[in-house]
Design a protein around this motif. Structure first.
Motif, short mmCIF file in Angstrom:
data_model
loop_
_atom_site.label_atom_id
_atom_site.label_comp_id
_atom_site.label_asym_id
_atom_site.label_seq_id
_atom_site.Cartn_x
_atom_site.Cartn_y
_atom_site.Cartn_z
N MET B 7 0.84 -1.20 0.00
CA MET B 7 0.00 0.00 0.00
C MET B 7 0.87 1.24 0.00
O MET B 7 0.56 2.22 -0.69
CB MET B 7 -0.91 -0.02 1.22
N LEU B 8 1.93 1.20 0.77
CA LEU B 8 2.85 2.33 0.81
C LEU B 8 3.44 2.58 -0.57
O LEU B 8 3.59 3.73 -1.01
CB LEU B 8 3.95 2.05 1.83
N THR B 9 3.77 1.50 -1.26
CA THR B 9 4.32 1.63 -2.62
C THR B 9 3.27 2.23 -3.56
O THR B 9 3.59 3.09 -4.39
CB THR B 9 4.76 0.26 -3.13
N ALA B 10 2.03 1.78 -3.41
CA ALA B 10 0.96 2.32 -4.25
C ALA B 10 0.76 3.80 -4.00
O ALA B 10 0.43 4.56 -4.92
CB ALA B 10 -0.33 1.55 -4.00
N LEU B 11 0.98 4.22 -2.77
CA LEU B 11 0.82 5.63 -2.43
C LEU B 11 2.02 6.47 -2.87
O LEU B 11 2.05 7.68 -2.66
CB LEU B 11 0.63 5.78 -0.91
N GLY B 12 3.00 5.83 -3.48
CA GLY B 12 4.20 6.54 -3.90
C GLY B 12 3.96 7.50 -5.04
O GLY B 12 4.66 8.50 -5.18
N ASP B 13 2.96 7.24 -5.83
CA ASP B 13 2.68 8.11 -6.97
C ASP B 13 1.86 9.33 -6.55
O ASP B 13 0.81 9.19 -5.91
CB ASP B 13 1.92 7.33 -8.05
N PRO B 14 2.31 10.53 -6.90
CA PRO B 14 1.61 11.77 -6.51
C PRO B 14 0.17 11.81 -7.01
O PRO B 14 -0.71 12.29 -6.29
CB PRO B 14 2.45 12.86 -7.18
N THR B 15 -0.06 11.32 -8.21
CA THR B 15 -1.44 11.32 -8.72
C THR B 15 -2.33 10.45 -7.85
O THR B 15 -3.47 10.81 -7.54
CB THR B 15 -1.46 10.81 -10.16
N ARG B 16 -1.82 9.30 -7.46
CA ARG B 16 -2.61 8.43 -6.59
C ARG B 16 -2.82 9.06 -5.23
O ARG B 16 -3.87 8.88 -4.60
CB ARG B 16 -1.94 7.06 -6.47
N GLN B 17 -1.86 9.83 -4.77
CA GLN B 17 -2.05 10.55 -3.52
C GLN B 17 -3.21 11.54 -3.67
O GLN B 17 -4.04 11.68 -2.77
CB GLN B 17 -0.78 11.30 -3.13
N SER B 18 -3.25 12.21 -4.81
CA SER B 18 -4.36 13.14 -5.04
C SER B 18 -5.69 12.41 -5.08
O SER B 18 -6.69 12.91 -4.56
CB SER B 18 -4.13 13.88 -6.37
N ILE B 19 -5.69 11.24 -5.69
CA ILE B 19 -6.92 10.48 -5.77
C ILE B 19 -7.40 10.07 -4.38
O ILE B 19 -8.57 10.24 -4.03
CB ILE B 19 -6.72 9.22 -6.66
N VAL B 20 -6.47 9.56 -3.58
CA VAL B 20 -6.84 9.17 -2.22
C VAL B 20 -7.29 10.39 -1.43
O VAL B 20 -8.24 10.33 -0.65
CB VAL B 20 -5.65 8.48 -1.52
N ASP B 21 -6.61 11.49 -1.66
CA ASP B 21 -6.99 12.73 -1.00
C ASP B 21 -8.43 13.09 -1.32
O ASP B 21 -9.25 13.36 -0.42
CB ASP B 21 -6.04 13.86 -1.45
N ALA B 22 -8.75 13.07 -2.60
CA ALA B 22 -10.11 13.43 -3.02
C ALA B 22 -11.13 12.43 -2.49
O ALA B 22 -12.20 12.82 -1.98
CB ALA B 22 -10.17 13.52 -4.54
N LEU B 23 -10.80 11.15 -2.61
CA LEU B 23 -11.75 10.13 -2.18
C LEU B 23 -11.94 10.09 -0.68
O LEU B 23 -12.96 9.59 -0.18
CB LEU B 23 -11.30 8.75 -2.68
#
Lengths: 116, 116
Positions: B7-23
């Motif tokens: 999960m930490l690796t998946a969160l490594g991408d800034p775009t995915r961080q934005s997605i998680v942030d929004a969701l």
DNA sequence: AGTATCGGTAAGTGCTAGCTTACGGTTCGT
DNA sequence: ACGAACCGTAAGCTAGCACTTACCGATACT
């Protein structure tokens, strides 16, 4: 991009996770890390540069060696960042669950304004 | 590789961080995310697949749309993982600080064995 | 001074992550 | 049944990341 998200991005690489893992147990020199990890010493150096640039690790010269260690404060900052995500997601979830009882067709669920 | 580090690796991408942030604020459909983010809808879909594969987000069909939301438990797991790093680094640091008083020349600082 | 160890950096390479466009399947409305 | 909206996936491209070898400076030992 905040500092916390930059650290999170730096932690995205599995090798860097291993490095932080090892360094969290005890400070290590570059060569010692390279001996444990399945990569070359320069590769370790480059990873350490990334981790140092975002502030996750600190280094200090120790004779001819260079000891790296994890900065607990930096890790705490990443944790707080994740906490924000976690709390918001939990709040959103509970909000959804609560408004499930009186679920109307209106979907303006953001900022209900506490209609006392 | 444990689930938390994945999960930490998946969160490594800034775009995915934005997605998680929004969701984390409220569940959103794929198209809604794509409208906010500077990438195409298929790109969002692919990111969501990564996040879903590691268990960070959950999805549910809502008519023709597909609503994604963050799984708070998954985020908590990542947080615990970081906590482990943090606690160990803090313990290592304090251990170092304490053994600074009686610092001898011996460098076998790992497992001093509590020599009473 | 000479030598050895340690480590940062330059240069080059392979691979894959992230993106786009194109397509097809599914659900809803008319 | 037809059209529209939504979304996942295939295919393909590209930029950049992680790695290697080679080189060089710095520090310590004799």
């Amino acid at each position: 991009m905040t500092n916390a998200s930059a650290m999170l991005t730096a932690l995205g690489d599995p090798t860097r996770q291993s490095i932080v893992d090892a360094l969290s147990r005890e400070p290590l020199a570059v060569g010692e890390l390279a001996r444990v990890l399945p990569i070359s010493r320069p590769a370790v150096s480059q990873h350490l540069k990334v981790l140092k640039d975002v502030g996750l690790v600190l280094d200090r010269q120790e004779g001819t060696r260079r000891l790296y260690r994890v900065d607990p404060d930096a890790l705490a900052e990443v944790r707080r960042h994740l906490d924000a995500f976690w709390e918001r997601s939990l709040a959103a979830f509970e909000h959804r669950t609560r408004s499930e009882e009186d679920h109307s067709d209106r979907h303006d669920q953001h900022d209900p304004g506490d209609p006392a």
